[in-house]
Design a protein around this motif. Structure first.
Motif, PDB file in Angstrom:
ATOM      1  N   GLY A 259       0.561  -1.134  -0.007  1.00 42.77           N
ATOM      2  CA  GLY A 259      -0.313   0.052   0.126  1.00 42.77           C
ATOM      3  C   GLY A 259       0.477   1.394   0.059  1.00 42.77           C
ATOM      4  N   THR A 260       1.719   0.820  -0.426  1.00 50.68           N
ATOM      5  CA  THR A 260       2.694   1.858  -0.371  1.00 50.68           C
ATOM      6  C   THR A 260       2.353   3.626  -1.285  1.00 50.68           C
ATOM      7  OG1 THR A 260       4.885   1.293  -0.090  1.00 50.68           O
ATOM      8  CG2 THR A 260       6.037   3.690  -0.331  1.00 50.68           C
ATOM      9  N   LEU A 261       2.581   3.222  -2.377  1.00 46.32           N
ATOM     10  CA  LEU A 261       1.901   4.323  -3.275  1.00 46.32           C
ATOM     11  C   LEU A 261       0.410   4.989  -2.194  1.00 46.32           C
ATOM     12  CD1 LEU A 261       1.333   6.351  -5.707  1.00 46.32           C
ATOM     13  CD2 LEU A 261       0.094   4.290  -6.591  1.00 46.32           C
ATOM     14  N   LEU A 262      -0.551   4.154  -1.723  1.00 45.93           N
ATOM     15  CA  LEU A 262      -1.441   5.242  -1.579  1.00 45.93           C
ATOM     16  C   LEU A 262      -1.484   5.648   0.114  1.00 45.93           C
ATOM     17  CD1 LEU A 262      -5.368   2.725  -2.536  1.00 45.93           C
ATOM     18  CD2 LEU A 262      -3.618   4.459  -3.762  1.00 45.93           C
ATOM     19  N   ARG A 263      -0.705   5.269   0.575  1.00 44.17           N
ATOM     20  CA  ARG A 263      -0.982   5.692   1.972  1.00 44.17           C
ATOM     21  C   ARG A 263       0.714   7.604   1.843  1.00 44.17           C
ATOM     22  NH1 ARG A 263       3.180   2.406   4.601  1.00 44.17           N
ATOM     23  NH2 ARG A 263       3.752   0.788   3.145  1.00 44.17           N
ATOM     24  N   HIS A 264       1.438   7.285   0.630  1.00 37.40           N
ATOM     25  CA  HIS A 264       2.192   8.122   0.838  1.00 37.40           C
ATOM     26  C   HIS A 264       1.308   9.473  -0.335  1.00 37.40           C
ATOM     27  CE1 HIS A 264       5.363   6.283   1.575  1.00 37.40           C
ATOM     28  NE2 HIS A 264       6.069   6.848   1.310  1.00 37.40           N
ATOM     29  N   ALA A 265       0.499   8.456  -1.092  1.00 39.07           N
ATOM     30  CA  ALA A 265      -1.390   9.793  -1.802  1.00 39.07           C
ATOM     31  C   ALA A 265      -1.612  10.923   0.078  1.00 39.07           C
ATOM     32  CB  ALA A 265      -1.946   8.893  -2.170  1.00 39.07           C
ATOM     33  N   ARG A 266      -2.088   9.905   0.756  1.00 37.21           N
ATOM     34  CA  ARG A 266      -2.565  10.384   2.039  1.00 37.21           C
ATOM     35  C   ARG A 266      -2.100  11.556   2.161  1.00 37.21           C
ATOM     36  NH1 ARG A 266      -7.804   9.995   1.309  1.00 37.21           N
ATOM     37  NH2 ARG A 266      -8.983   8.311   2.063  1.00 37.21           N
ATOM     38  N   GLU A 267      -0.987  10.360   3.128  1.00 37.92           N
ATOM     39  CA  GLU A 267       0.484  11.729   3.252  1.00 37.92           C
ATOM     40  C   GLU A 267       0.202  13.352   2.506  1.00 37.92           C
ATOM     41  OE1 GLU A 267       3.790   9.558   4.389  1.00 37.92           O
ATOM     42  OE2 GLU A 267       2.859   7.653   5.414  1.00 37.92           O
ATOM     43  N   ALA A 268       0.411  12.957   0.810  1.00 35.90           N
ATOM     44  CA  ALA A 268       0.366  14.126   0.650  1.00 35.90           C
ATOM     45  C   ALA A 268      -0.587  15.479   0.374  1.00 35.90           C
ATOM     46  CB  ALA A 268       0.776  13.959  -1.345  1.00 35.90           C
TER      47      ALA A 268
END
Length: 247
Positions: free
Chosen positions: A48-57
């Motif tokens: 889930g790295t991509l979506l987790r970083h999207a939330r953080e962004a």
């Protein structure tokens, strides 16, 4: 927890060490697409790295990750503000609900037959809004990347549990015009014996991809040969595709 599950959990954690966020050129490419869409389905999301970083962004819309590996999703679910769904690409959730679907990390190459590709593309198309886009990549077979999958090109890392690990790849069934089968071996002084896994990847040409996409109702909108959006050539390492649901 069984020995097999312990091994899988360790490999899932090691996957994140081998693929750190920001360490790959595709990270920024896909994050830009995700941040520009209100609703996103990540097919084969892994940990889930991509979506987790999207939330953080700062992404505030609907984010959904789909993956067939329970151990991968167990790590992804550490973030509760993203929907995580267990399943293969052919079981993609939703009916006209997502503006964007992505499939990163060469996960598309794990679809080994035309039937599996067709079923997966049909489900992804169904999940998209009309005009929604599916963005994914496969390795360009003309680039012959598997010729560099040798122990000599192995990687030394420190696993999350602190042990030193050597990760090596080696082709065991050569390219037959369609697929390559290889092993991934993890060795280390703290491992009682090497951990060996085996995988097969399919290498489709751009022309064959176009036929399969069209049959599923997806029209190619853009095609790149690398993450800087250069045109696809015989020497390009990637076949990066932006396809649109046509109706």
């Amino acid at each position: 927890m069984s020995e097999l599950t312990d091994r899988e959990a360790w490999l899932a954690a090691l996957y994140e060490v081998l693929n750190p966020w920001g360490g790959k050129p595709d990270d920024a490419f896909y994050l830009e697409w995700v941040m520009g869409a209100g609703s996103v389905l990540d097919v084969g999301c892994g940990t889930g790295t991509l979506l987790r970083h999207a939330r953080e962004a700062g992404h505030t819309g609907r984010l959904c990750g789909l993956d067939p590996a329970p151990v991968m999703l167990a790590r992804a679910r550490e973030r509760a503000d993203v929907a995580w769904v267990l399943g293969a690409a052919r079981s993609a959730p939703g009916d006209g609900e997502f503006e964007l679907a992505v499939m990163t990390g060469h996960a598309f190459q794990q679809l080994l037959t035309d039937e599996e590709v067709a079923a997966s593309l049909t489900a992804i198309r169904r999940a998209l809004t009309v005009g929604g886009r599916f963005v994914f990549e496969t390795r360009n077979p003309a680039h012959r990347s598997w010729e560099r999958w040798t122990p000599r090109h192995g990687t030394d890392v420190v696993a999350p549990t602190g042990e030193r690990v050597r990760v090596e790849h080696e082709v065991c069934v050569p390219f037959d015009g369609d697929t390559v089968t290889f092993t991934e071996t993890c060795r280390g002084p703290d491992l009682p014996q090497p951990l060996v896994s085996r995988a097969t990847l399919r290498f489709l040409t751009a022309d064959r991809l176009d036929v399969l996409l069209a049959a599923a109702g997806l029209a190619v909108e853009a095609r790149y040969g690398d993450w800087t959006r250069d045109p696809l050539t015989d020497d390009s390492p990637e076949i990066i595709t932006v396809a649109r649901r046509t109706g």
